[in-house]
Every structure is written in structure tokens, then in C-alpha cells.
Design a protein around this motif. Structure first.
Motif, PDB file in Angstrom:
ATOM      1  N   GLY A 146     110.779  57.537  38.371  1.00 37.59           N
ATOM      2  CA  GLY A 146     109.855  58.343  37.586  1.00 37.59           C
ATOM      3  C   GLY A 146     108.775  58.900  38.495  1.00 37.59           C
ATOM      4  O   GLY A 146     109.050  59.290  39.633  1.00 37.59           O
ATOM      5  N   GLU A 168     110.286  58.220  31.495  1.00 35.36           N
ATOM      6  CA  GLU A 168     109.692  56.875  31.476  1.00 35.36           C
ATOM      7  C   GLU A 168     109.828  56.232  30.091  1.00 35.36           C
ATOM      8  O   GLU A 168     110.159  55.050  29.974  1.00 35.36           O
ATOM      9  CB  GLU A 168     108.223  56.946  31.889  1.00 35.36           C
ATOM     10  N   THR A 187     112.180  50.966  36.008  1.00 33.80           N
ATOM     11  CA  THR A 187     111.599  52.279  36.252  1.00 33.80           C
ATOM     12  C   THR A 187     110.697  52.205  37.476  1.00 33.80           C
ATOM     13  O   THR A 187     109.832  51.336  37.564  1.00 33.80           O
ATOM     14  CB  THR A 187     110.767  52.759  35.053  1.00 33.80           C
ATOM     15  N   ARG A 228     109.252  47.267  36.218  1.00 29.54           N
ATOM     16  CA  ARG A 228     108.571  48.467  36.687  1.00 29.54           C
ATOM     17  C   ARG A 228     108.127  48.235  38.125  1.00 29.54           C
ATOM     18  O   ARG A 228     107.599  47.167  38.457  1.00 29.54           O
ATOM     19  CB  ARG A 228     107.345  48.799  35.822  1.00 29.54           C
TER      20      ARG A 228
END
Length: 263
Positions: A146, A168, A187, A228
Motif C-alpha cells: 500500500g 488498504e 499490508t 501490517r
């Protein structure tokens, strides 16, 4: 961060598919994963760059040239990929484009081009990957790149930022839905990384990082199965502060970034 030996023990002897592997973060990730003795299928439009990588790691790299904006290519890959490999331990979606809005006209064609690669192609790739990720000996992982640009509004970045924000949110939802079937979703939210894409920027890029640094952070996060991966932290927290006080962002930072010929 994990040592090279630790990363080698966790992220080695596995099957990965890296998309957007002909340049930038994707190329560096594919290179580093091949160095860790993984089997890496590399995809992108630049066949020359992909073949060069294969020459460097002939026993660990398989080339699958693929234009994400071509329906014909997608149908070919859908048939070819299962013939190349029985299962995938990880799919890393690094493909992306950036086009800035240089006037006040919202060009629909520009938005469609950016969303086609940054969002819709990722949706298609995940759909294609799920059957192979489910066959992983451990837990398959779908990882996508992202951008911290989606954390705050930037001048001229309407199409790019909106596509990354949509991506996202899509990834966050998939993380919930794919967990029960044994697939992790991660992500990656990078700031500015020196790549051919960012080389086109005509503005100062704070906390600019090299692709080597970015790749090591991503592989470390992959080994730890992070949901993440965010870097650099300084830029992330700076953007979070501005999100909490939007009047500060719009009243000072955003206006200073705007170019005179944009109005």
C-alpha cells in the motif's frame, strides 16, 4: 529486526510469487527471496529485467511475464500458474503506478488507469492465488504494498491516494475473511522509497529510504507474520498527528505543498 540467519530459517525453501518484480521494491524483494533459497516466480511487464534476474539465480527464479492490464495475459496466467507450481507459500503484490492530477479536471481515464493496477488487478490476483495458497504446508500469506500516502490528503494525489486507501481497506477485510481458511493477509505501508516510480517526483521526499532497507524490513515482517508493516515510523506518526488535527494539515502543510500552477 531479525538477523539474516533467523530470516533465512523462516523465509527459505518456500514458494513465492512476486508481482511487479521487474523494478523497485518488487525487484529487490524477489532478489532477496531468491538469495534465501526460495523458489520465486517473478512477474512483470519488463521481460528483459526478469530474465536478468533469472540469470543471476537460475535455480531459484521462474519468469512469468504478465501485463496486469491485459485480460488476455490474465487468462494465460490463470492456466499457466498451476502448471508451474503445486502450491504457494506467499504472494507479494508489488505492482503499482502513480499518475498525478496536474490540473483541476478530474480525468476519468487517469483514475481508471491507476485503479486498474493499484486496486482491481490486486483483487483478481488474490482470487487467482487463493487455491494455491490454501495448499501451503504452513499458512499461505497474501502480501500487498500500500502506501503511507493514503494516511493524509496530498495535493495532486487524488487518484493514487484513493486507490491505495481502497486497497488498504480491501486487505483489512480480506484479513478477517481468509484467516479461517489458513491464509494470512499482510499490508505493507511504506513511505518514500527510492525507485524508478519515485524518481519521477518533482518534490522533496522526507525520510527517503533505499529499496534494500525496504526489502529487509518487509522480509523481517513476513517472517514474523505481521499484519501490517509500516515504515518509516517517523513519517507514519507525523501523518497520524495531522490526521488527528486536520485543521493543522489543511491550514499549513497541505497549502505549502500546493504548486502555484495547480490553481
Amino acid at each position: 529486526m531479525m538477523s539474516n540467519a533467523q530470516a533465512h530459517s523462516v523465509c527459505s525453501n518456500k514458494n513465492y510469487w512476486v508481482l511487479g518484480a521487474s523494478s523497485g521494491i518488487g525487484l529487490q524483494l524477489a532478489t532477496d527471496l531468491a538469495r534465501l533459497e526460495n523458489h520465486v516466480i517473478v512477474s512483470g511487464r519488463n521481460a528483459t529485467a526478469l530474465e536478468h534476474l533469472k540469470k543471476q539465480y537460475p535455480n531459484h527464479v521462474t519468469v512469468l511475464v504478465f501485463d496486469l492490464q491485459s485480460e488476455d495475459d490474465f487468462l494465460i496466467v490463470k492456466k499457466t500458474l498451476p502448471e508451474l507450481i503445486d502450491s504457494l507459500d506467499g504472494v507479494i503484490y508489488c505492482a503499482g503506478i502513480c499518475e498525478y492530477v496536474d490540473d483541476l479536471h478530474n480525468n476519468r481515464a487517469l483514475y481508471r488507469r491507476v485503479f486498474a493496477v493499484n486496486f482491481f488487478a490486486a483483487v483478481d490476483i488474490l482470487e487467482l492465488s487463493i487455491p494455491l495458497l490454501k495448499k501451503s504446508d504452513t499458512r499461505g500469506c497474501f502480501m500487498g504494498i500500500g502506501s503511507l500516502a493514503a494516511q493524509a490528503p496530498f495535493t495532486r494525489a487524488q487518484a493514487y491516494g484513493a486507490s491505495k486507501a481502497a486497497f488498504e481497506y480491501f486487505m483489512a477485510c480480506q484479513r478477517i475473511d481468509l484467516e479461517p481458511i489458513g491464509i494470512d493477509v499482510c499490508t505493507v505501508l511504506p513511505g518514500f522509497v527510492k525507485t524508478p516510480l519515485t524518481d519521477k517526483n518533482d518534490f522533496k521526499m522526507p525520510f527517503l529510504m533505499s529499496v534494500d532497507e525496504a526489502s529487509q524490513i518487509i522480509i523481517d515482517g513476513l517472517a514474523k507474520r505481521k499484519k501490517r508493516i509500516i515504515f518509516p515510523k517517523k513519517l507514519y506518526w507525523l501523518l497520524q498527528i495531522y490526521r488527528w488535527w486536520p485543521q493543522l494539515w489543511f491550514g499549513s502543510v497541505a497549502k505549502k505543498m500546493r504548486r502555484e500552477n495547480d490553481v
